[in-house]
Design a protein around this motif. Sequence first.
Motif, mmCIF file in Angstrom:
data_model
loop_
_atom_site.group_PDB
_atom_site.id
_atom_site.type_symbol
_atom_site.label_atom_id
_atom_site.label_comp_id
_atom_site.label_asym_id
_atom_site.label_seq_id
_atom_site.Cartn_x
_atom_site.Cartn_y
_atom_site.Cartn_z
ATOM 1 N N THR A 38 0.930 -1.157 0.028
ATOM 2 C CA THR A 38 0.039 0.058 -0.111
ATOM 3 C C THR A 38 0.939 1.337 -0.078
ATOM 4 O O THR A 38 0.231 1.997 -0.655
ATOM 5 C CB THR A 38 -0.729 -0.006 1.206
ATOM 6 O OG1 THR A 38 -0.173 -0.281 2.454
ATOM 7 C CG2 THR A 38 -1.903 -1.060 1.102
ATOM 8 N N HIS A 39 2.087 1.286 0.632
ATOM 9 C CA HIS A 39 2.767 2.469 0.519
ATOM 10 C C HIS A 39 3.528 2.819 -0.766
ATOM 11 O O HIS A 39 4.079 3.880 -0.810
ATOM 12 C CB HIS A 39 3.869 2.356 1.681
ATOM 13 C CG HIS A 39 4.981 1.067 1.300
ATOM 14 N ND1 HIS A 39 4.966 -0.094 1.840
ATOM 15 C CD2 HIS A 39 6.039 1.305 0.766
ATOM 16 C CE1 HIS A 39 5.797 -0.938 1.479
ATOM 17 N NE2 HIS A 39 6.790 -0.086 0.892
ATOM 18 N N HIS A 40 3.269 1.870 -1.538
ATOM 19 C CA HIS A 40 3.935 2.109 -3.028
ATOM 20 C C HIS A 40 2.882 2.609 -3.791
ATOM 21 O O HIS A 40 2.964 3.204 -4.907
ATOM 22 C CB HIS A 40 4.392 0.989 -3.608
ATOM 23 C CG HIS A 40 5.454 0.003 -3.276
ATOM 24 N ND1 HIS A 40 5.396 -1.100 -2.838
ATOM 25 C CD2 HIS A 40 6.484 0.517 -2.922
ATOM 26 C CE1 HIS A 40 6.662 -1.315 -2.285
ATOM 27 N NE2 HIS A 40 7.318 -0.531 -2.243
ATOM 28 N N ILE A 41 1.509 2.932 -3.396
ATOM 29 C CA ILE A 41 0.322 3.413 -3.999
ATOM 30 C C ILE A 41 0.320 4.964 -4.096
ATOM 31 O O ILE A 41 0.072 5.472 -2.664
ATOM 32 C CB ILE A 41 -0.774 2.918 -3.799
ATOM 33 C CG1 ILE A 41 -0.646 1.122 -4.081
ATOM 34 C CG2 ILE A 41 -2.106 3.459 -4.602
ATOM 35 C CD1 ILE A 41 -0.403 0.746 -5.501
ATOM 36 N N PRO A 42 0.562 5.797 -4.929
ATOM 37 C CA PRO A 42 0.548 7.141 -4.722
ATOM 38 C C PRO A 42 -1.100 7.676 -4.456
ATOM 39 O O PRO A 42 -1.985 6.673 -5.074
ATOM 40 C CB PRO A 42 1.300 7.767 -6.041
ATOM 41 C CG PRO A 42 1.185 6.691 -7.028
ATOM 42 C CD PRO A 42 0.838 5.435 -6.154
#
Length: 340
Positions: free
Chosen positions: A326-330
Motif C-alpha cells: 500500500t505504501h507504493h500506491i500514490p
Amino acid sequence: MELTTVWFILIAVLWIGYFTLEGFDFGVGLLLPVLARDDTERRVMINTIGPVWDGNEVWLLVAGGATFAAFPEWYATLFSGFYLPLLLILLALIVRGLAFEYRAKRPEASWKASWDRAIIVGSFVPAVLWGVAFANILRGVPINAHLEYAGGFLDLLNPYALLGGLTTLALFVTHGALFVALKTDGEIRHRARRLAVPAVAVSAVLAVVFLAWTQQQTGTTASALAFVLAALALVGAGLTAHAGREGWAFLGTFATIALAVAGLFLALFPDVMPSTLAGGTSLTTTNAAATAYTLRIMSVTAVVFTPLVLAYQGWTYWVFRQRIATHHIPESPVATAAAR
C-alpha cells in the motif's frame, strides 16, 4: 511427425500458456472483494496484474488464429456450435479490459465500485465458461455428417461440463490467491496466504473428480500420467503454501494447470471435436486440417516469431517482478485534481 500433429501440439501449448497466465489474472479479479479492504488495497491488487494482463490475453488471440489457419473445420464448427458461450466470454473480456482502463478516470467511489464489479464479473464468466467449453469438446458434441454442429445451447450445460466450469473456477481462484501472496506485501499478502490453503483443498477435490471422469471417458495412458502429475503438483502447492513458500506454491498451481490442460489434449488426440451422433462425423487432426502448404508456411512463421514473443513476455515479467504494498500506491491524480 506430420505437420497436423505438430500444429495440434502447438495449439495445445498456446492454450496451456493462456490458462496458466490468464488464470491468475482471473483469480486476482475474482478475489478483489475478498482480499482488499479499501480502495488503496484494491489498487494494489489491480497493479499486480496491470503490466501483464493484456499480454496474457495475446495467448488466446494466437490460439484462436492458429486454430483458424491450421484447422479451419475445427474453428468453424467450434465457433458456430459454441457461439453463445464464446460471445459471453468475449463480452466479459471486453468489459474487464475497459474496467482496468477506466476505473481510475474519476474519483467518485460509486464510479470505482461499478468498474470493480465489472472486473469481478469479467473474470468470473470466462473462468467458468472456458471449463464448460473444454469439457464439452472432450465429451463430444452432436456433429452431423456435414461436420456441422447439430445441437443447442442447453446441450452444453450437462453435469460433466458444469463440473469442468467449477474446476477451472476453483483452480483460477487458487492460482490468483498465490499470485497475490507472491506479488504483494503487508496485510493483503497474509490474507492471500490464509486463503490459499483451503482454496487448494477445494480445487483438489474438484480437479480429481473431473480428471478421473475425463480419464474414464476418453483417457489414454499418456493423459493418465499427466493427470497424476497434475494432482501431485497441486498437493505440492498446498504443502508449500501452508509452509509460507509462495513462490513454490505458485509454481505448483502453474504446473497443475499446465499438466491438466496437457492431459486434456492428450485424451482428445487424434480427435479435435468428437461427435456424439450415431451417423455423425468426428473432427480429427486429419479431416479438419488446412492444406500442407498452409501448414508449412505457418511452421516457418512460428519458428521465427515464437522465440521473440516468449523472450519479450519473459522480459516483461522480469521487469515487474517486485512486490507491491500500500505504501507504493500514490494518491490518485484524479482525486487530487478533483480536490483542488
